[in-house]
Design an enzyme around this catalytic site. Structure first.
Site, PDB file in Angstrom:
ATOM      1  N   THR A 410       0.899  -1.208  -0.102  1.00 47.79           N
ATOM      2  CA  THR A 410       0.091  -0.171  -0.014  1.00 47.79           C
ATOM      3  C   THR A 410       0.826   1.007   0.154  1.00 47.79           C
ATOM      4  O   THR A 410       2.018   1.257   0.740  1.00 47.79           O
ATOM      5  CB  THR A 410      -0.890   0.053   1.139  1.00 47.79           C
ATOM      6  OG1 THR A 410      -1.886   1.346   1.274  1.00 47.79           O
ATOM      7  CG2 THR A 410      -0.179  -0.133   2.639  1.00 47.79           C
ATOM      8  N   HIS A 462       2.687 -11.370  14.332  1.00 48.17           N
ATOM      9  CA  HIS A 462       3.754 -11.880  15.316  1.00 48.17           C
ATOM     10  C   HIS A 462       3.794 -13.466  15.405  1.00 48.17           C
ATOM     11  O   HIS A 462       4.599 -13.942  16.144  1.00 48.17           O
ATOM     12  CB  HIS A 462       4.148 -11.098  16.532  1.00 48.17           C
ATOM     13  CG  HIS A 462       5.446 -11.035  16.915  1.00 48.17           C
ATOM     14  ND1 HIS A 462       6.269 -11.806  16.658  1.00 48.17           N
ATOM     15  CD2 HIS A 462       5.973 -10.258  17.663  1.00 48.17           C
ATOM     16  CE1 HIS A 462       7.511 -11.642  17.158  1.00 48.17           C
ATOM     17  NE2 HIS A 462       7.332 -10.476  17.969  1.00 48.17           N
TER      18      HIS A 462
END
Length: 491
Positions: A410, A462
């Site tokens: 993006t 994560h």
């Protein structure tokens, strides 16, 4: 013989639904496959067609009612229409005016899309239309589908107004093929006189009247046959402007309140989907963002040197996105965990490289997919991104363009963003945010130089990607962009 009108079988993950719109009333005569009612779920709009010709004899569940799959919501009596002779007589002139009545159907929806919304009618009842003219736009949570006219003729009845939820292959209107607008006008006028206002205003005008809190009695129609136009509705909402000037004290509070007005509009299906997916990404992932910065001078110099000959050779501009995609693709090869996704308790590693490119469109932010980026040249990448951007701008993106994607890029820098923390595009595990290129003083070999610098932001899940991999991935992109020759040498 009577036939029960039932709610369709709902998708496995949908518990209940809502009766969105009845397109018929008790006593109306209907034809086989005519859409009777639209049932809205949290994913799609389902259309319930008539199974035979007949008359509606009962409506058990009104609009807004919550219903279950296979629940009976109405009754259809098969056979000739005897309950509504007035409507039959009103329809006769239209039939005699020449032409066959064709159904306007919702296109077949993609497999993962349950329902859709009628976005915009481009033709009103009684309008003359030509073959292949776009009659209506159907909006899903991902793409906008256009429904063209299948023949020259005149718009007949509009069954589903703008904002209604519909299903694939559901009937939403009628087209009288071969008829003329002049011949069809008497039928339209007589029906509007007898019906309770359905014919004196188009669906979009009726929707505007609802938003303004007006009834048909509050608006004076100035159109053909007394039809109400949008201008009539706007005029009816401004009584203060037409009031005599002899009462300035009464007009002052109204003007003062007008400056503090507010407008309430429903969220589009795409905007609701974006909101739900972003919230889901925030709540269902262990999202973390790491940052770095890159010196864009080498790429800017290379682009300045070759952009003219590149455009002349490949008939496309040389932008920055091709460098970003090339660098990301190479980094994904070196860090397979970033090109993977989580599926339950499994990790799915992808051996292909489909890059989602975030594109801003009038309908909202979408992420069409540039497929097999590892097999594309710089020119192929630029052409592919350009095609996706044009299709997004024009509302032509298809479900195939939107599905898939292993990693998202993006670029908020085109809007002036200096730094941001992008949100992961599920089910992907990482997204790269590019930002504004800005001149900043940097220390180079003990000296201060003004360089065009850009911040990079990598948001990652994560649960799958550790700090070492995320930082290494981002540093690899930085190194490749600061020395684009490495992209050519694969080092």
């Amino acid at each position: 013989m009577t036939t029960e009108i039932k709610v369709p079988v709902l998708p496995e993950s949908v518990a209940d639904a809502t009766v969105a719109t009845w397109h018929v009333q008790v006593g109306d005569s209907v034809t086989r496959d005519q859409v009777l009612v639209e049932i809205e779920t949290d994913k799609v709009v389902l259309e319930v067609p008539a199974t035979s010709d007949g008359v509606i004899t009962a409506i058990n569940e009104a609009e807004g009612a919550t219903v279950l799959g296979d629940q009976v919501i109405g009754v259809l009596s098969e056979g000739e229409a005897t309950a509504a002779p007035a409507k039959t007589e009103a329809a006769a002139p239209a039939a005699s005016s020449g032409g066959e009545t064709l159904e306007i159907l919702v296109p077949v929806l993609p497999e993962s899309v349950a329902d859709a919304t009628v976005a915009t009618w481009h033709a009103a009842e009684g309008d003359a239309v030509t073959r292949d003219q776009v009659l209506v736009e159907i909006e899903t949570d991902k793409v906008v589908l256009e429904v063209p006219a299948t023949a020259d003729g005149v718009m007949g009845k509009i069954i589903h107004a703008e904002g209604d939820t519909v299903l694939g292959q559901q009937k939403i209107g009628e087209l009288v093929a071969g008829a003329s607008a002049v011949a069809a006008a008497p039928a339209q006028a007589s029906e509007s006189d007898e019906a309770s206002g359905d014919g004196i205003a188009s669906p979009s005008v009726r929707r505007l009247m609802t938003e303004k809190g007006l009834s048909e009695a509050d608006v004076k129609g100035t159109g053909k046959g007394g039809r109400i136009t949008k201008e009539d509705v706007e005029a009816a909402t401004k009584p203060a402007a037409a009031a005599p000037t002899s009462a300035p004290t009464a007009a002052a509070p109204a003007a003062e309140q007008g400056e503090r007005s507010q407008k309430r509009v429903p969220m589009t299906r795409l905007r609701k989907t974006i909101a739900n997916r972003l919230l889901e990404a925030k709540n269902s992932t262990a999202m973390l963002t790491t940052f770095n910065e890159v010196n864009m001078k080498p790429i800017m110099d290379l682009r300045k040197q070759y952009k003219d000959v590149f455009e002349k050779t490949h008939d496309t501009r040389l932008g920055f996105m091709s460098f970003y995609v090339k660098a990301v693709t190479e980094a994904l090869k070196r860090f397979p965990a970033v090109n993977a996704s989580i599926d339950g308790d499994d990790i799915v590693y992808h051996n292909y490289f489909d890059i989602s490119i975030a594109v801003s469109t009038p309908r909202g932010l979408v992420t069409p997919v540039l497929r097999d980026s590892d097999q594309l040249s710089m020119a192929g990448i630029e052409q592919g991104i350009r095609d996706l951007a044009i299709k997004g701008r024009d509302g032509k993106l298809t479900m195939d363009d939107m599905q898939g994607g292993n990693f998202t890029i993006t670029n908020g820098g085109v809007f002036g963003s200096l730094l941001s923390t992008p949100i992961i595009n599920l089910p992907q595990t990482a997204i790269l945010g590019m930002h504004k290129i800005q001149d900043r003083p940097m220390a180079v070999d003990g000296k201060v130089e003004i360089l065009p610098m850009m911040y990079l932001a990598l948001s990652y899940d994560h649960r799958l990607i550790d700090g070492k991999e995320s930082v290494g991935f981002l540093v690899t992109i930085k190194e490749l962009l600061e020395d684009p020759t490495r992209l050519l040498l694969d080092i």
